[in-house]
Enzyme design. Structure first.
Site, mmCIF file in Angstrom:
data_model
loop_
_atom_site.group_PDB
_atom_site.id
_atom_site.type_symbol
_atom_site.label_atom_id
_atom_site.label_comp_id
_atom_site.label_asym_id
_atom_site.label_seq_id
_atom_site.Cartn_x
_atom_site.Cartn_y
_atom_site.Cartn_z
ATOM 1 N N HIS A 105 0.819 -1.223 0.000
ATOM 2 C CA HIS A 105 0.000 0.000 0.000
ATOM 3 C C HIS A 105 0.847 1.265 0.000
ATOM 4 O O HIS A 105 0.325 2.352 -0.227
ATOM 5 C CB HIS A 105 -0.933 -0.009 1.214
ATOM 6 C CG HIS A 105 -2.028 -1.031 1.092
ATOM 7 N ND1 HIS A 105 -3.314 -0.705 0.722
ATOM 8 C CD2 HIS A 105 -2.029 -2.375 1.238
ATOM 9 C CE1 HIS A 105 -4.061 -1.806 0.673
ATOM 10 N NE2 HIS A 105 -3.293 -2.839 0.984
ATOM 11 N N ASP B 281 3.610 9.242 -0.632
ATOM 12 C CA ASP B 281 2.352 8.570 -0.284
ATOM 13 C C ASP B 281 2.098 7.485 -1.320
ATOM 14 O O ASP B 281 2.253 7.738 -2.522
ATOM 15 C CB ASP B 281 1.201 9.595 -0.329
ATOM 16 C CG ASP B 281 0.152 9.330 0.741
ATOM 17 O OD1 ASP B 281 0.009 8.165 1.147
ATOM 18 O OD2 ASP B 281 -0.529 10.293 1.149
HETATM 19 C C1 GDG Z 1 -2.158 3.747 3.315
HETATM 20 C C2 GDG Z 1 -1.141 4.439 2.397
HETATM 21 C C3 GDG Z 1 -2.834 4.416 0.570
HETATM 22 C C4 GDG Z 1 -8.585 10.035 7.853
HETATM 23 N N1 GDG Z 1 -8.927 10.774 8.935
HETATM 24 C C5 GDG Z 1 -10.102 10.289 9.359
HETATM 25 C C6 GDG Z 1 -10.475 9.238 8.517
HETATM 26 N N2 GDG Z 1 -9.523 9.108 7.598
HETATM 27 C C7 GDG Z 1 -9.570 8.113 6.509
HETATM 28 C C8 GDG Z 1 -9.658 8.777 5.158
HETATM 29 C C9 GDG Z 1 -9.048 7.702 4.247
HETATM 30 C C10 GDG Z 1 -8.044 7.004 5.175
HETATM 31 O O1 GDG Z 1 -8.372 7.364 6.521
HETATM 32 C C11 GDG Z 1 -6.611 7.471 4.919
HETATM 33 O O2 GDG Z 1 -6.196 6.885 3.741
HETATM 34 P P1 GDG Z 1 -4.933 7.423 2.950
HETATM 35 O O3 GDG Z 1 -4.883 6.726 1.652
HETATM 36 O O4 GDG Z 1 -5.025 8.905 2.788
HETATM 37 O O5 GDG Z 1 -3.649 7.156 3.851
HETATM 38 P P2 GDG Z 1 -3.013 5.984 4.821
HETATM 39 O O6 GDG Z 1 -3.785 5.794 6.067
HETATM 40 O O7 GDG Z 1 -1.601 6.422 5.019
HETATM 41 O O8 GDG Z 1 -3.090 4.616 3.973
HETATM 42 C C12 GDG Z 1 -1.865 5.284 1.358
HETATM 43 C C13 GDG Z 1 -3.735 3.619 1.502
HETATM 44 O O9 GDG Z 1 -2.975 2.875 2.458
HETATM 45 C C14 GDG Z 1 -4.613 2.624 0.737
HETATM 46 O O10 GDG Z 1 -3.850 1.786 -0.069
HETATM 47 O O11 GDG Z 1 -3.627 5.266 -0.235
HETATM 48 O O12 GDG Z 1 -0.936 5.886 0.494
HETATM 49 O O13 GDG Z 1 -0.240 5.237 3.165
HETATM 50 O O14 GDG Z 1 -10.009 6.771 3.868
HETATM 51 O O15 GDG Z 1 -10.987 9.079 4.876
HETATM 52 N N3 GDG Z 1 -11.624 8.539 8.646
HETATM 53 C C15 GDG Z 1 -12.436 8.901 9.671
HETATM 54 N N4 GDG Z 1 -12.123 9.915 10.539
HETATM 55 C C16 GDG Z 1 -10.981 10.632 10.424
HETATM 56 O O16 GDG Z 1 -10.724 11.544 11.222
HETATM 57 N N5 GDG Z 1 -13.584 8.245 9.829
#
Ligand code: GDG
Length: 465
Positions: free
Chosen positions: A155, A358
């Site tokens: 990821h 990222d």
């Molecule tokens: C890894 C990789 C890759 C965030 N704050 C809250 C919340 N979130 C949710 C967002 C989103 C998720 O968390 C974060 O996803 P990301 O993709 O931005 O980042 P990582 O956690 O680092 O994930 C990344 C991912 O895996 C998938 O393959 O894209 O690059 O690092 O869904 O909405 N959700 C809630 N409250 C929050 O305060 N409910």
């Protein structure tokens, strides 16, 4: 052709009744369709770990958890996974904390988990392993004689060939990857970094069509950019009540949503917003940056400083630019309800997604999915997010260049509707085409197309696992 059974392995498994969140729901749907088992750690370490797998639920598919002892959690999860692999793979070799005991525990945990998987796997099962916590898992399964089709999806970004030498175990990496039938990465840039590394290792020869040759066997390396469930996000956004967020007359909303992680470039973002405020014309409308950054991995040393740094930075920008009736940065260090988050995406006129590295960044895609198509907001996106490869209709920025980001904020706030609309149509078409269902279907079809890996001399895997 009958669907083979699926075994999914991830660091955590959802313990609640109704799974939520894009990846979790996608894996849930795939398991419901194929039948199968989801295996993951139970989360926090326990004093007396259960040596086997514990059933969390058995329908519509089985969810099985394994416990980690305190030493395993510290060495494998905090130590090697999150204080070596995570920083290294995000191009922050300066933050890695090398400890041979942690590396050994990481391999031991993978070996133990392989034994647990082997106890439930049947020969035709497809095995899908997620993320950097489990790089050696296929080698440990092969060591036990499993010839199943096994896939790995990373990821996070794949490091560059020049970062990799900082990993003491880099000599094992090509063997770890080659034990899979299929290695999936987020972007073409990751695939090219991985190919460079594999070629440089002298052990792997790239052939045509993503096929890699390692000794006398083959594996496939390809990109599968992860997507989101567009409709569920759009519905949640349209239904959400965000009245609690009050802004002054004519005040504009800029939003940031990130786990509190050094890879997300938050200090740079706050500083760039400060630069925007310093350059802003006196009659420009006020803009407020609402940053939602729930903390993560607070037990890992490198995460302690970032919170302090960010709070100092927010205080400094606000101290310089705030008025009696306006606080330019509002910073919430708490997890927010998912439906409220969707509503905030829809209300924001500008979304700042400015990571320094990222894998993909799902927030960028969620923001676009949440927009009102008649009056869409503007996505500002870092070149260093994996999403940049697909979402080039966003306003692309270099997050290290404060003036570049400041200018993009100004441009986004002033962008005419026809340009916002044209950019939105291009972005939403891509996000819809490559959604989460596309991702699971394409990934599993690619795995199913491959032949099982003939059982090899298990001694060859002894040194790897
Ligand atoms: C890894 C990789 C890759 C965030 N704050 C809250 C919340 N979130 C949710 C967002 C989103 C998720 O968390 C974060 O996803 P990301 O993709 O931005 O980042 P990582 O956690 O680092 O994930 C990344 C991912 O895996 C998938 O393959 O894209 O690059 O690092 O869904 O909405 N959700 C809630 N409250 C929050 O305060 N409910």
């Amino acid at each position: 052709m009958a669907q083979p059974r699926l075994i999914v392995v991830s660091n955590r498994i959802p313990t609640g009744e109704a799974p939520s969140g894009g990846l979790v729901v996608a894996v849930h749907d795939a398991l419901k369709a194929c039948g199968g088992i989801w295996i993951g750690s139970s989360g926090k370490p326990v004093d007396t770990p259960d040596p086997g797998l514990r059933t969390i639920s058995s329908a519509p598919y089985r969810r099985l958890a394994f416990d980690l002892s305190h030493d395993e959690y510290e060495g494998c999860y905090l130590g090697y996974s999150n204080a070596v692999l995570w920083p290294l793979f995000h191009h922050r070799a300066d933050l890695i904390s090398v400890d041979p005991d942690h590396a050994r525990t990481y391999r031991e945990v993978n070996d133990r988990v392989a034994g647990l998987i082997a106890s439930v796997a049947e020969p035709d099962d497809l095995i899908w392993i997620h993320d950097y916590h489990f790089l050696p898992l296929a080698a440990a399964l092969r060591k036990r004689g499993l010839s199943n089709r096994i896939a790995f999806f990373l990821h996070i970004p794949f490091p560059t060939a020049s970062d990799m030498p900082a990993l003491p175990e880099q000599g094992l990496m090509s063997g770890w990857l080659a034990a899979y039938n299929l290695v999936g990465l987020q972007t073409n840039r990751d695939v090219s970094n991985c190919q460079d590394f594999l070629r440089g290792s002298g052990k792997v020869k790239p052939l045509a069509g993503g096929v890699m040759q390692y000794k006398d066997r083959h594996f496939v390396l390809r990109s599968f950019p992860i997507g989101i469930d567009v409709d569920s996000l759009a519905t949640a956004a349209a239904d959400a009540d965000t009245a609690a967020l009050r802004l002054g007359e004519g005040e504009r909303l800029i939003l940031g949503v990130d786990r509190l992680d050094y890879s997300k470039g938050l200090p740079n973002r706050f500083e760039a917003f400060g630069t925007y405020l310093s350059r802003r014309a006196p009659d420009d409308p006020r803009a407020t940056l609402l940053e939602i950054a729930p903390p993560s991995r607070q037990d890992v040393e490198a995460y302690k400083d970032i919170r302090q740094e960010l709070e100092t930075m927010a205080g400094s920008v606000n101290g310089e630019h705030a008025e009696l009736d306006w606080t330019p940065i509002r910073y919430i260090r708490r997890n927010m309800d998912r439906s409220l988050l969707a509503g905030l995406y829809r209300r924001a006129e500008v979304m700042l997604v400015t990571p320094l590295a990222d894998g993909m960044n799902l927030v960028a895609k969620e923001f676009v999915a949440a927009q009102d198509g008649a009056d869409p907001g503007v996505l500002i996106l870092s070149h260093f997010a994996g999403a940049a490869e697909q979402l080039d209709a966003a306003l692309m920025v270099n997050p290290y260049d404060l003036i570049d980001v400041a200018k993009a904020i100004d441009k986004a706030l002033k962008m005419p509707l026809h340009e916002r609309h044209a950019r939105y149509l291009s972005l939403i078409a891509t996000i819809r085409e490559f959604d989460i269902k596309w991702w699971t279907d394409t990934f599993l079809a690619a795995l199913q197309d491959l032949a099982p890996m003939p059982a090899q001399d298990s001694a060859a895997y002894e040194q790897l696992a």
